[in-house]
Enzyme design. Structure first.
Site, PDB file in Angstrom:
ATOM      1  N   GLU A  56       8.778   4.424  15.509  1.00 30.62           N
ATOM      2  CA  GLU A  56       8.585   4.034  14.120  1.00 30.62           C
ATOM      3  C   GLU A  56       7.299   3.221  14.063  1.00 30.62           C
ATOM      4  OE1 GLU A  56      10.312   1.577  10.288  1.00 30.62           O
ATOM      5  OE2 GLU A  56      11.276   1.284  12.224  1.00 30.62           O
TER       6      GLU A  56
ATOM      7  N   ASP B 100       4.571  -2.465  15.865  1.00 33.02           N
ATOM      8  CA  ASP B 100       3.950  -3.274  14.815  1.00 33.02           C
ATOM      9  C   ASP B 100       3.116  -4.351  15.490  1.00 33.02           C
ATOM     10  OD1 ASP B 100       3.509  -4.963  12.382  1.00 33.02           O
ATOM     11  OD2 ASP B 100       5.045  -3.656  11.541  1.00 33.02           O
TER      12      ASP B 100
ATOM     13  N   ASP C  47       1.275   0.985   4.165  1.00 25.00           N
ATOM     14  CA  ASP C  47       0.286   0.644   3.148  1.00 25.00           C
ATOM     15  C   ASP C  47      -0.501   1.913   2.839  1.00 25.00           C
ATOM     16  OD1 ASP C  47      -1.956  -0.215   1.700  1.00 25.00           O
ATOM     17  OD2 ASP C  47      -2.051  -2.117   2.773  1.00 25.00           O
TER      18      ASP C  47
ATOM     19  N   LYS D 224      -7.845   2.593  -1.757  1.00 28.42           N
ATOM     20  CA  LYS D 224      -9.301   2.599  -1.922  1.00 28.42           C
ATOM     21  C   LYS D 224      -9.958   3.549  -0.915  1.00 28.42           C
ATOM     22  CE  LYS D 224      -9.694  -2.060  -3.825  1.00 28.42           C
ATOM     23  NZ  LYS D 224     -10.317  -3.404  -3.671  1.00 28.42           N
TER      24      LYS D 224
ATOM     25  N   ASP E 106       7.122   5.049  -0.971  1.00 28.99           N
ATOM     26  CA  ASP E 106       7.259   4.916  -2.427  1.00 28.99           C
ATOM     27  C   ASP E 106       5.953   5.255  -3.127  1.00 28.99           C
ATOM     28  OD1 ASP E 106       6.155   2.428  -1.242  1.00 28.99           O
ATOM     29  OD2 ASP E 106       6.027   1.816  -3.339  1.00 28.99           O
TER      30      ASP E 106
END
Length: 223
Positions: free
Chosen positions: A51, A76, A125, A129, A161
């Site tokens: 993950e 992470d 994220d 941009k 999402d």
């Protein structure tokens, strides 16, 4: 989160056997001992599932609980976040879980060719941009990195999402003529999504659902 609390979590991470925190040099020069030998860490030859950007490790823990015959690694850079997942795994005696503190862009130095069976990217994220394109976890550069470490029949799952991230990824996959196994732009409205996509929900996902945001999902191959 206060600095004292972070320091406490960092120190506790150092004591967890399911937390690996390699130094950057060992990744850059390819000397990470575990590369190609992750089965030795888990003491079995079960499929390895990653993950990426695991946050608190909710999905890693959820998948590991559901699939005890697979090994799960949450990755992470923020150890104070995945501390919760690492601690939960120990409390629940989940032997098929590990957490790896490192930058995701170094992923192809962490695992050997054909070592990974599956990758999950959960609520990354979207880096909307244009100048942030290189940081999107489904851009062409990252797809090439995933290709290096995934088995021939390995798959990537993207749950987000962000309609932008969903559309961007689908467009890129179709443009590269890669195999899109399944795609759904609203998993809780349209039927057909796998159980682990519907039943495992993160803290942030619940917040998005309360706001009425659709959750999207894509399952695809890069080989």
């Amino acid at each position: 989160m206060g600095s004292k609390n972070k320091l406490k979590r960092f120190k506790e991470n150092d004591t967890f056997k399911n937390v690996i925190q390699p130094n950057r040099r060992s990744l850059e020069d390819g000397t990470l001992v575990l590369k190609g030998k992750w089965s030795e860490h888990f003491k079995n030859d079960h499929p390895i599932v990653l993950e990426l950007g695991c946050g608190k490790g909710e999905y890693t823990i959820g998948l590991a609980s559901k699939y005890p015959d697979k090994n799960f690694i949450g990755i992470d850079i923020k150890g104070a976040r995945f501390w919760r997942g690492a601690k939960t795994a120990i409390e629940d005696n989940l032997q098929n879980v590990a957490f790896l503190r490192t930058q995701i862009e170094l992923i192809d130095t962490l695992f050997a060719e054909n070592e990974v069976a599956e990758i999950w990217i959960t609520f990354p994220d979207p880096q909307i941009k244009y100048k942030r394109t290189k940081h999107r976890l489904t851009n062409k550069s990252f797809l090439n990195k995933y290709r290096k470490i995934l088995k021939t029949d390995g798959v990537v799952n993207l749950k987000t999402d962000s309609e932008f991230m969903h559309g961007y990824t689908l467009g890129l996959l179709h443009g590269l003529d890669l195999d899109v196994i399944y795609a759904n732009h609203n998993i809780y409205y349209n039927e057909g999504s796998p159980e682990e996509v519907l039943k495992i929900q993160t803290f942030y996902e619940n917040q998005y659902l309360e706001k009425g945001k659709p959750i999207t999902y894509i399952k695809f191959r890069v080989n």
